[in-house]
Design a protein around this motif. Structure first.
Motif, short mmCIF file in Angstrom:
data_model
loop_
_atom_site.label_atom_id
_atom_site.label_comp_id
_atom_site.label_asym_id
_atom_site.label_seq_id
_atom_site.Cartn_x
_atom_site.Cartn_y
_atom_site.Cartn_z
N GLN A 52 0.80 -1.22 0.00
CA GLN A 52 0.00 0.00 0.00
C GLN A 52 0.84 1.27 0.00
O GLN A 52 0.32 2.35 0.26
CB GLN A 52 -0.93 0.00 1.23
N LEU A 53 2.11 1.15 -0.31
CA LEU A 53 2.98 2.33 -0.28
C LEU A 53 3.74 2.47 -1.59
O LEU A 53 4.82 1.90 -1.77
CB LEU A 53 3.97 2.21 0.90
N PRO A 54 3.17 3.21 -2.55
CA PRO A 54 3.81 3.38 -3.85
C PRO A 54 5.27 3.81 -3.71
O PRO A 54 5.61 4.66 -2.89
CB PRO A 54 2.96 4.48 -4.50
N LEU A 152 -1.22 22.73 15.23
CA LEU A 152 -2.11 21.56 15.23
C LEU A 152 -2.77 21.34 16.60
O LEU A 152 -3.33 20.28 16.86
CB LEU A 152 -1.32 20.31 14.83
N LYS A 153 -2.71 22.33 17.45
CA LYS A 153 -3.34 22.23 18.77
C LYS A 153 -4.83 21.89 18.63
O LYS A 153 -5.57 22.56 17.91
CB LYS A 153 -3.20 23.56 19.53
N GLY A 154 -5.24 20.80 19.26
CA GLY A 154 -6.63 20.36 19.21
C GLY A 154 -7.01 19.63 17.94
O GLY A 154 -8.18 19.27 17.75
N ALA A 155 -6.05 19.36 17.07
CA ALA A 155 -6.34 18.72 15.78
C ALA A 155 -6.54 17.22 15.93
O ALA A 155 -6.12 16.59 16.90
CB ALA A 155 -5.20 18.99 14.80
N THR A 156 -7.22 16.64 14.94
CA THR A 156 -7.29 15.18 14.81
C THR A 156 -6.20 14.78 13.81
O THR A 156 -6.04 15.41 12.76
CB THR A 156 -8.65 14.72 14.30
N ILE A 157 -5.46 13.71 14.15
CA ILE A 157 -4.32 13.32 13.32
C ILE A 157 -4.41 11.83 13.00
O ILE A 157 -4.46 10.99 13.89
CB ILE A 157 -2.99 13.63 14.04
N CYS A 158 -4.41 11.52 11.72
CA CYS A 158 -4.44 10.14 11.26
C CYS A 158 -3.05 9.50 11.44
O CYS A 158 -2.03 10.12 11.09
CB CYS A 158 -4.83 10.06 9.78
N VAL A 159 -3.03 8.26 11.93
CA VAL A 159 -1.76 7.57 12.15
C VAL A 159 -2.02 6.06 12.12
O VAL A 159 -3.11 5.60 12.46
CB VAL A 159 -1.14 7.99 13.51
N ILE A 160 -1.02 5.30 11.67
CA ILE A 160 -1.15 3.85 11.60
C ILE A 160 -0.84 3.25 12.96
O ILE A 160 0.19 3.57 13.58
CB ILE A 160 -0.23 3.26 10.53
N SER A 190 -6.02 2.80 4.35
CA SER A 190 -7.11 3.28 5.19
C SER A 190 -6.77 4.60 5.84
O SER A 190 -7.61 5.50 5.97
CB SER A 190 -7.47 2.23 6.26
N SER A 191 -5.51 4.77 6.23
CA SER A 191 -5.08 6.01 6.87
C SER A 191 -5.11 7.19 5.91
O SER A 191 -5.68 8.25 6.20
CB SER A 191 -3.66 5.83 7.43
N PHE A 192 -4.51 7.02 4.73
CA PHE A 192 -4.47 8.13 3.78
C PHE A 192 -5.84 8.40 3.16
O PHE A 192 -6.16 9.56 2.84
CB PHE A 192 -3.41 7.86 2.70
N ASN A 193 -6.65 7.37 2.97
CA ASN A 193 -8.01 7.59 2.46
C ASN A 193 -8.83 8.42 3.43
O ASN A 193 -9.57 9.33 3.04
CB ASN A 193 -8.71 6.26 2.19
N ALA A 194 -8.68 8.11 4.73
CA ALA A 194 -9.40 8.86 5.76
C ALA A 194 -8.97 10.32 5.77
O ALA A 194 -9.79 11.24 5.90
CB ALA A 194 -9.18 8.23 7.12
N TYR A 195 -7.66 10.53 5.62
CA TYR A 195 -7.15 11.90 5.58
C TYR A 195 -7.72 12.66 4.38
O TYR A 195 -8.19 13.79 4.51
CB TYR A 195 -5.62 11.89 5.51
N GLU A 196 -7.70 12.02 3.21
CA GLU A 196 -8.19 12.69 2.01
C GLU A 196 -9.69 12.98 2.10
O GLU A 196 -10.17 13.97 1.56
CB GLU A 196 -7.87 11.86 0.77
#
Length: 345
Positions: A52-54, A152-160, A190-196
């Motif tokens: 999943q990592l081009p 990024l204070k208070g942000a939601t951050i996608c991570v594996i 799933s992580s990058f799709n959620a971010y996009e």
């Protein structure tokens, strides 16, 4: 007389014992470990990878595994069998790497995996040479106007989940007193799709992964990778403890990729280098000496590796340069980087 009789009886026993010890005391380099023997008997290498990592590990439009890390697997197979295609690939989610290598599901892993002390000991593995020096970064939507981590204070951050990335994120934001909400996933897709899709404000991963995946987003220019790097991520292949002969094969195969680039030996000119009179190159390519024998490989194992995948620079340029991934520290030491091979002698 009694002691002479006793001594005479011991002589044949001592001879037999010496013979037995001799047979069991072959030099270490002449002995192949159990994993190496199993791989050779099986006729293929089982390699745990990402899909999943081009650029590093993914499936092309024909469903074939391709990428930088895939070529490391192919190089080891070429060293073992003279054929880079004698590999069975097993996709591993980040969280499954430890169980896969410990259970014997895979022989080795070549899947953007960071070398750490904890993994070295708890996973009971031997890491090979670092094939990519990386660092963890962040990508955000340009419209948010984020310029530094504090923004990024208070942000939601996608991570594996189950990665050093997740741990680094928690440590860094805690140390700086920046509140945030992690949104965890089991893989890159799933992580990058959620971010996009906007399910998180930012995403964190290795800098190379961010560059790779940014290029595949619908509107790459709408996203920015922050300049700040929060960690060291030495990425490389690994094998289980218990077979030094196999870890040596993995290590020296990777070093061969580095050394070939240092010497200017490529997949296109390796045949010409077979005519070289340079003793270093002749040893390296198996024209003289016994380096292949020391590893339990054929004399021309390096030639097979270079013909199959090229040198380190060729692998990098084939998979990562088109995505805009810079060489940076991953240049040879002769060009200001820190990729360096021990002597082949």
């Amino acid at each position: 007389m009694n002691w002479m009789k006793h001594l005479n009886g011991l002589v044949p026993l001592a001879g037999a014992l010496a013979l037995s010890v001799g047979l069991q005391s072959l030099p270490a380099w002449a002995q192949l470990g159990p994993l190496t023997e199993r791989i050779k008997a099986r006729g293929e290498l089982i390699c745990g990878v990402n899909n999943q990592l081009p650029g590093f590990g993914n499936l092309d439009d024909k469903g074939k595994y391709v990428g930088f890390d895939i070529d490391i697997c192919r190089a080891v197979a070429a060293a073992l069998f003279g054929d880079p295609d004698k590999v069975r690939y097993v996709y591993l989610a980040a969280a499954n790497r430890q169980s896969a290598i410990q259970s014997g599901e895979v022989d080795m892993i070549s899947r953007n995996t960071t070398w750490t002390l904890t993994r070295d000991r708890e996973w009971a593995v031997t890491f090979g040479p670092t094939v990519y020096y990386d660092g963890q970064g962040f990508m955000v939507k340009k419209s948010l106007g984020v310029e530094k981590l504090e923004d990024l204070k208070g942000a939601t951050i996608c991570v594996i989940a189950g990665t050093t990335t997740e741990l680094n994120l928690a440590d860094t934001f805690r140390a700086r007193g920046i509140p945030f909400t992690p949104v965890t996933f089991d893989g890159d897709d799933s992580s990058f799709n959620a971010y996009e899709e906007g399910r998180c404000d930012a995403i964190t991963s290795d800098q190379s992964a961010l560059i790779s995946r940014r290029a595949s987003l619908a509107s790459p220019d709408d996203h920015v990778i922050l300049p700040e790097i929060i960690s060291k991520e030495p990425l490389g292949p690994l094998v289980p403890h218990g077979d030094e002969s196999f870890s040596d094969i993995m290590n020296w195969t990777v070093y061969a990729l580095f050394y070939a680039e240092e010497k200017g030996i490529t997949s296109a000119n390796v045949e010409e280098f077979l005519k070289s009179e340079d003793p270093d190159i002749r040893r390296f390519l198996g024209q003289e000496g016994n380096l292949g024998e020391l590893l339990g490989l054929k004399p021309d194992w390096v030639v097979n590796v270079i013909k199959a995948v090229g040198n380190y620079g060729e692998i990098f340029d084939r998979h990562l340069t088109p995505l805009g991934v810079p060489r940076g520290l991953n240049q040879p030491y002769t060009k200001g980087g820190i990729q360096y091979a021990p002597p082949f002698r």
